[in-house]
Structure formats: structure tokens, C-alpha cells
Design a protein around this motif. Structure first.
Motif, short mmCIF file in Angstrom:
data_model
loop_
_atom_site.label_atom_id
_atom_site.label_comp_id
_atom_site.label_asym_id
_atom_site.label_seq_id
_atom_site.Cartn_x
_atom_site.Cartn_y
_atom_site.Cartn_z
N ILE A 26 0.85 -1.19 0.00
CA ILE A 26 0.00 0.00 0.00
C ILE A 26 0.88 1.24 0.00
O ILE A 26 1.85 1.32 0.76
CB ILE A 26 -0.93 0.02 1.23
N ALA A 27 0.52 2.22 -0.83
CA ALA A 27 1.24 3.49 -0.87
C ALA A 27 0.26 4.64 -0.70
O ALA A 27 -0.83 4.63 -1.28
CB ALA A 27 1.99 3.64 -2.19
N ALA A 28 0.66 5.62 0.11
CA ALA A 28 -0.20 6.78 0.35
C ALA A 28 0.67 7.97 0.74
O ALA A 28 1.82 7.82 1.16
CB ALA A 28 -1.21 6.50 1.46
N SER A 29 0.07 9.14 0.63
CA SER A 29 0.75 10.35 1.08
C SER A 29 -0.27 11.21 1.82
O SER A 29 -0.87 10.73 2.78
CB SER A 29 1.38 11.09 -0.11
N ALA A 30 -0.52 12.41 1.37
CA ALA A 30 -1.44 13.30 2.08
C ALA A 30 -2.82 12.66 2.19
O ALA A 30 -3.39 12.20 1.21
CB ALA A 30 -1.54 14.64 1.34
N GLY A 31 -3.33 12.62 3.40
CA GLY A 31 -4.62 11.98 3.67
C GLY A 31 -4.53 10.48 3.87
O GLY A 31 -5.54 9.81 4.09
N GLY A 32 -3.32 9.94 3.81
CA GLY A 32 -3.15 8.50 3.83
C GLY A 32 -3.45 7.82 5.16
O GLY A 32 -3.96 6.69 5.16
N LEU A 33 -3.16 8.48 6.26
CA LEU A 33 -3.39 7.83 7.55
C LEU A 33 -4.85 7.46 7.74
O LEU A 33 -5.17 6.33 8.15
CB LEU A 33 -2.92 8.74 8.69
N GLY A 147 1.27 14.26 -6.00
CA GLY A 147 2.42 13.78 -6.75
C GLY A 147 2.10 12.52 -7.53
O GLY A 147 0.93 12.14 -7.70
N ASN A 148 3.17 11.84 -7.98
CA ASN A 148 2.97 10.66 -8.84
C ASN A 148 3.74 9.44 -8.35
O ASN A 148 3.96 8.50 -9.12
CB ASN A 148 3.34 10.99 -10.28
N ASP A 149 4.15 9.45 -7.08
CA ASP A 149 4.89 8.29 -6.56
C ASP A 149 4.01 7.04 -6.65
O ASP A 149 2.83 7.07 -6.30
CB ASP A 149 5.30 8.54 -5.11
N MET A 177 -1.66 10.90 -6.65
CA MET A 177 -1.06 9.57 -6.76
C MET A 177 -1.99 8.57 -7.44
O MET A 177 -1.56 7.86 -8.37
CB MET A 177 -0.60 9.08 -5.39
N PRO A 178 -3.24 8.46 -7.03
CA PRO A 178 -4.13 7.54 -7.75
C PRO A 178 -4.28 7.91 -9.23
O PRO A 178 -4.29 7.05 -10.11
CB PRO A 178 -5.46 7.65 -7.00
N LYS A 179 -4.40 9.20 -9.52
CA LYS A 179 -4.57 9.65 -10.90
C LYS A 179 -3.37 9.25 -11.75
O LYS A 179 -3.53 8.77 -12.90
CB LYS A 179 -4.75 11.16 -10.94
N ALA A 180 -2.15 9.43 -11.22
CA ALA A 180 -0.94 9.07 -11.97
C ALA A 180 -0.88 7.56 -12.21
O ALA A 180 -0.48 7.11 -13.29
CB ALA A 180 0.29 9.54 -11.22
N ALA A 181 -1.29 6.79 -11.21
CA ALA A 181 -1.31 5.34 -11.39
C ALA A 181 -2.32 4.93 -12.45
O ALA A 181 -2.04 4.11 -13.34
CB ALA A 181 -1.63 4.65 -10.06
N ILE A 182 -3.52 5.52 -12.39
CA ILE A 182 -4.58 5.20 -13.35
C ILE A 182 -4.14 5.56 -14.77
O ILE A 182 -4.43 4.84 -15.74
CB ILE A 182 -5.87 5.93 -12.97
N ALA A 183 -3.41 6.67 -14.91
CA ALA A 183 -2.98 7.13 -16.23
C ALA A 183 -2.02 6.16 -16.91
O ALA A 183 -1.86 6.21 -18.13
CB ALA A 183 -2.32 8.51 -16.11
N THR A 184 -1.39 5.27 -16.16
CA THR A 184 -0.49 4.28 -16.76
C THR A 184 -1.25 3.22 -17.53
O THR A 184 -0.66 2.48 -18.33
CB THR A 184 0.36 3.58 -15.69
N GLY A 185 -2.55 3.09 -17.27
CA GLY A 185 -3.33 2.04 -17.89
C GLY A 185 -3.13 0.67 -17.25
O GLY A 185 -3.60 -0.34 -17.78
N MET A 186 -2.46 0.64 -16.11
CA MET A 186 -2.12 -0.62 -15.46
C MET A 186 -2.97 -0.92 -14.23
O MET A 186 -2.71 -1.89 -13.52
CB MET A 186 -0.63 -0.61 -15.04
#
Length: 209
Positions: A26-33, A147-149, A177-186
Motif C-alpha cells: 500500500i502506498a499513500a501520502s497526504a490523507g493516507g493515515l 504527486g505521482n509516486d 497519486m491515484p490519478k498518476a497510477a490510473i494514467a499508466t493504464g495498469m
């Protein structure tokens, strides 16, 4: 320091529990807790996978994240330590200012190697190591954060046959982060936060006891 792999070691950790997946990263940043707390709160004590978490934290201060998350879940939560052997039903959190990697033998490697996209810990490095070690038996989850991590790492997960879940925009405090992941198509599943825990249980084919 890279771990030397014994020639007798399996290609990835041996599955002993008869489930489809062995690890959830699992990966998260702002709002992740808040998001991570909600997911862990809805996983049973019998959850048959190890869970490894990268949450972007202030490197200047010790983290209380493991203690906080422990209040919300029946799973054992700890801040990861060098050499920890991943076990089902346990949650391992990357310490502040340390990358968390998973070795081929299912142990934790912590490193303070260079920042990745100005970050340490890095979701990309975690996902890359999980993909290499667990291959098709891994699930990656990308939660709220700027970001896009993680975007590069989810590609590694998919290329090795694993599954990827991303939090949807409506329930993300920060959708970067979710948007960047979704944009990969993966990404296999784009879900509202309240549905992610049940999706994990279904994917892993957990048998209620």
C-alpha cells in the motif's frame, strides 16, 4: 547493500496458505493515515497476507503511525525493521526517511539510498521490489496523495502478473497519486475507499472462519 541470494532460494517466497496472493503493498501520502486506517479496520484478524505500507512522513520526527493504526485493526502493526520476515496477518510500515524493499526470501530491507522523486520512502521502490519478489502473487494499492509516486511501480507489478487497485477521485483527499497510477493504464480496479478492504478479501479468496 544488496542481499546475496543463495542458489537454493526459490524464485519468490513460497506460498503455504493456499490463497491467490501473498502480499499487499500500500502506498499513500497526504490523507493516507485516515485512508489506511479505514482499510485495516475492515480486514479480519485471519487476513492471510502480509501488508507492507509506504506512507510519506516527515523525516525529521519519529513516527507514531504503527501505534495509531493498531487502534483500528485486529492485525499486528509494526514499524518495519531490517531483516523482518514478512508474515501473514501482519502490517509493516516503512520508517521515516527509509526506503522499504522486500527481498526474494520475503524479508525486509531498509535503506537510506538516494531520494526517488524527492521522496524517501518511495512507493515506486517498494512496488518494484514486491513485483520482483512475489510476481503474480502481489497486490498493489495506491491511495490518496499528491504527486505521482507509485506510478512507475504499478507498471512493474502488472508486468509481473500482479493486481493493482487505485482509490477513486471522489473519496481521495488528494487525487495526484491515484490519478498518476490510473494514467499508466495498469490499474485493474478503481474503487471508493469503503470498498477497498472487501475487494482485497475477495481477491485473496479469504475463507471466513
Amino acid at each position: 547493500m544488496k542481499k546475496l541470494i543463495d542458489k537454493q532460494e526459490p524464485e519468490h517466497p513460497v506460498n503455504l496458505l493456499g490463497v491467490d496472493f501473498d502480499i499487499v503493498a500500500i502506498a499513500a501520502s497526504a490523507g493516507g493515515l485516515k485512508a489506511i486506517s479505514q482499510i485495516l479496520a475492515h480486514l479480519p484478524a485471519t487476513f492471510p497476507c502480509a501488508i507492507v505500507i509506504v506512507q510519506h512522513l516527515d523525516p525529521r520526527h519519529p513516527s507514531l503511525m504503527a501505534d495509531i493504526l493498531s487502534r483500528y485493526t485486529l492485525l499486528l502493526v509494526k514499524q518495519a525493521q531490517q531483516g523482518d520476515r514478512l508474515k501473514p496477518g501482519r502490517v509493516y510500515i516503512a520508517p521515516p526517511d527509509h526506503h522499504l524493499l522486500v527481498n526474494l526470501d520475503g524479508t525486509v530491507c531498509l535503506t537510506q539510498s538516494q531520494l526517488v522523486h524527492f521522496l524517501r520512502p518511495s512507493a515506486d521502490l517498494l512496488f518494484d521490489s514486491v513485483a520482483a519478489s512475489y510476481k503474480e502473487r502481489a497486490i498493489a494499492v495506491v491511495l490518496t496523495g499528491a504527486g505521482n509516486d507509485g506510478a512507475m511501480g504499478v507498471q512493474a507489478i502488472k508486468q509481473m502478473g500482479g493486481m493493482v487497485i487505485a482509490q477513486d477521485q471522489a473519496t481521495s483527499e488528494f487525487f495526484g497519486m491515484p490519478k498518476a497510477a490510473i494514467a499508466t493504464g495498469m490499474v485493474d480496479m478503481i474503487l471508493p475507499l469503503p470498498e477497498i478492504a472487501s475487494a482485497l478479501i475477495t481477491l485473496i479468496k479469504q475463507v471466513a472462519t
